[in-house]
Structures are given as C-alpha cells and as structure tokens.
Design a protein around this motif. Structure first.
Motif, PDB file in Angstrom:
ATOM      1  N   LEU A  17       0.871  -1.176   0.000  1.00 52.96           N
ATOM      2  CA  LEU A  17       0.000   0.000   0.000  1.00 52.96           C
ATOM      3  C   LEU A  17       0.908   1.226   0.000  1.00 52.96           C
ATOM      4  N   LEU A  19      -0.021   5.174  -0.290  1.00 49.02           N
ATOM      5  CA  LEU A  19      -0.995   6.245  -0.486  1.00 49.02           C
ATOM      6  C   LEU A  19      -0.352   7.627  -0.423  1.00 49.02           C
ATOM      7  N   LEU A  21      -2.178  11.034   0.153  1.00 50.63           N
ATOM      8  CA  LEU A  21      -3.476  11.656   0.426  1.00 50.63           C
ATOM      9  C   LEU A  21      -3.352  13.171   0.545  1.00 50.63           C
ATOM     10  N   ILE A 102      -8.584  -3.766   3.789  1.00 54.25           N
ATOM     11  CA  ILE A 102      -9.230  -2.514   4.218  1.00 54.25           C
ATOM     12  C   ILE A 102     -10.475  -2.819   5.044  1.00 54.25           C
ATOM     13  N   ASN A 153     -12.938   2.121  -0.648  1.00 55.72           N
ATOM     14  CA  ASN A 153     -11.883   1.421  -1.381  1.00 55.72           C
ATOM     15  C   ASN A 153     -11.485   2.203  -2.627  1.00 55.72           C
ATOM     16  N   LEU A 156      -9.382   5.281  -1.768  1.00 55.15           N
ATOM     17  CA  LEU A 156      -7.992   4.939  -1.476  1.00 55.15           C
ATOM     18  C   LEU A 156      -7.229   4.592  -2.745  1.00 55.15           C
ATOM     19  N   TYR A 159      -5.553   7.312  -4.808  1.00 53.68           N
ATOM     20  CA  TYR A 159      -4.290   7.890  -4.340  1.00 53.68           C
ATOM     21  C   TYR A 159      -3.238   6.817  -4.040  1.00 53.68           C
ATOM     22  N   ASN A 160      -3.483   5.588  -4.496  1.00 48.33           N
ATOM     23  CA  ASN A 160      -2.578   4.481  -4.209  1.00 48.33           C
ATOM     24  C   ASN A 160      -1.628   4.260  -5.392  1.00 48.33           C
TER      25      ASN A 160
END
Length: 220
Positions: A17, A19, A21, A102, A153, A156, A159-160
């Motif tokens: 993961l 991210l 954000l 998640i 989901n 996220l 921005y993953n």
C-alpha cells in the motif's frame, strides 16, 4: 523434508500500500493528532484482548506528513506537497487482497471512526467533485466508511501508487510497473503468530515499551 513454495493463494500473498493523500492546509501537528488517534484505536483493541494483527495482516506501516508547499528535502524531485494543501503519505505491507485488508479496519466501529477523521482532514478540491460517491465529502455525508466500504476502497485506490494485483516475490515479475520483493513470500502475520515459538510472549498483543539502542549515522 518440506518442498519449496511454488504457488500462493490470494489470502497468502503480501501486497504493498502506498498512499499519497491530499490533506487540508495547516500545521502538521493537526494531521499527526488524527494519525495518532487512529493508531491508538488499534492499540486499544489489542489492550482489550481483541488481537487484530492476524485479521489486518499488517507487516509494516509508515506515516509521513508533509505540510503545504514543502518538499521532502532531497536534492531531486520527490515527495512534494501542493501549495494550498498538505500531503499524508501512508505505506504498508499487508496480507491478502486489498478489499478484505481494508475491510478488517472498516468493519470495526472504533477504527472506522478514526478513518472518518482521516477523510475529514482530506482536501480533494480540484481533484474530484464532492458530489461523486467516492469523494471524501460524499462518504462522510452518507454515514462514513462503514456505510460506504466500496466507495472508500475506490477513494484509497485513487491515491494508491501501489498495485494490489502485484504480490511480493523473490524473482522478477514481467510486465509490472515495479518489482515488489519479498524475502519470505507467503509468510502471513497469522503464520508468524501461530508458528513462531513464543510469538505471543515476544510480541504480545498489548505492546510493551522497547528500548532501542542508538543506531550509527553513516559518515558522509
């Protein structure tokens, strides 16, 4: 004698993961408070005897907060916050597929409250319209992450940088945008807790304070 592992089901795979954000303009202390609250929610669960480690499957995590208009301070372009908002970088290595990973957080009411606080500090202005069902504003207006797990989901994944279909591997994988290496592919958090001698004594579900000896700074 055991044979080498040559196939792993999705539940046994490790994933990345990563991210980036966008968060509201302001001091990093305000963001740190939200992140700390989320971490404390997890610790409180463990202290109450609800060991979430195998369920979440988190091997490693990192939170990196960058205030608006700032860079990571390296001599080449790297992490860079926008002029009008900050940046919260989250990195983790986790077991199984993205949705159940998640979901293990979202399904817990106390942890879900912390995730809603994360959405509340996000600033998606100019990125996505607040009327979009996958926007932070819309999810919060419609009851938060527990009421909108699929939309969360999707938020996220917007921005993953990481690709949840790429598993950790010991050998190169063709036609992938990055190589995610794993020293022990298939070794889940659950496997460690179940099979490592004295695992619960060495790493109790209620964390203990650890004294870390100083590490050496390389000479430059």
């Amino acid at each position: 004698m055991a044979s080498p592992i040559t196939e792993l089901t999705p539940a046994e795979q490790q994933h990345l993961l990563f991210l980036f954000l966008p968060v509201k303009k302001g001091p990093s202390e305000a963001i740190t408070e939200v992140v700390t609250g989320l971490k404390n929610s997890l610790l409180a669960k463990n202290a109450a005897g609800d060991d979430r480690r195998a369920a979440t499957g988190v091997h490693f995590f990192l939170f990196y907060i960058l205030e608006h208009g700032k860079s990571a301070g390296l001599p080449i372009p790297s992490f860079q916050a926008m002029e009008d908002r900050g940046l919260l970088v989250v990195q983790a290595i986790y077991d199984a597929d993205f949705a159940p990973y998640i979901g293990s957080f979202v399904e817990d009411s106390d942890i879900a409250k912390g995730l809603n606080f994360v959405l509340a500090i996000m600033d998606e202005t100019g990125i996505i319209d607040p009327s979009d069902p996958t926007s932070a504003a819309y999810i919060l207006a419609k009851g938060g992450v527990q009421s909108n797990p699929g939309a969360f989901n999707c938020l996220l994944m917007r921005y993953n940088f990481a690709d949840p279909t790429i598993p950790a591997a010991t050998t190169g994988m063709k036609n992938k945008k990055y190589l995610f290496g794993g020293t022990f592919p298939g070794l889940t958090v659950g496997n460690i807790l179940q099979n490592y001698p004295d695992a619960e004594s060495l790493w109790p579900s209620t964390p203990v304070d650890i004294t870390f000896d100083d590490s050496e700074q390389p000479e430059c």
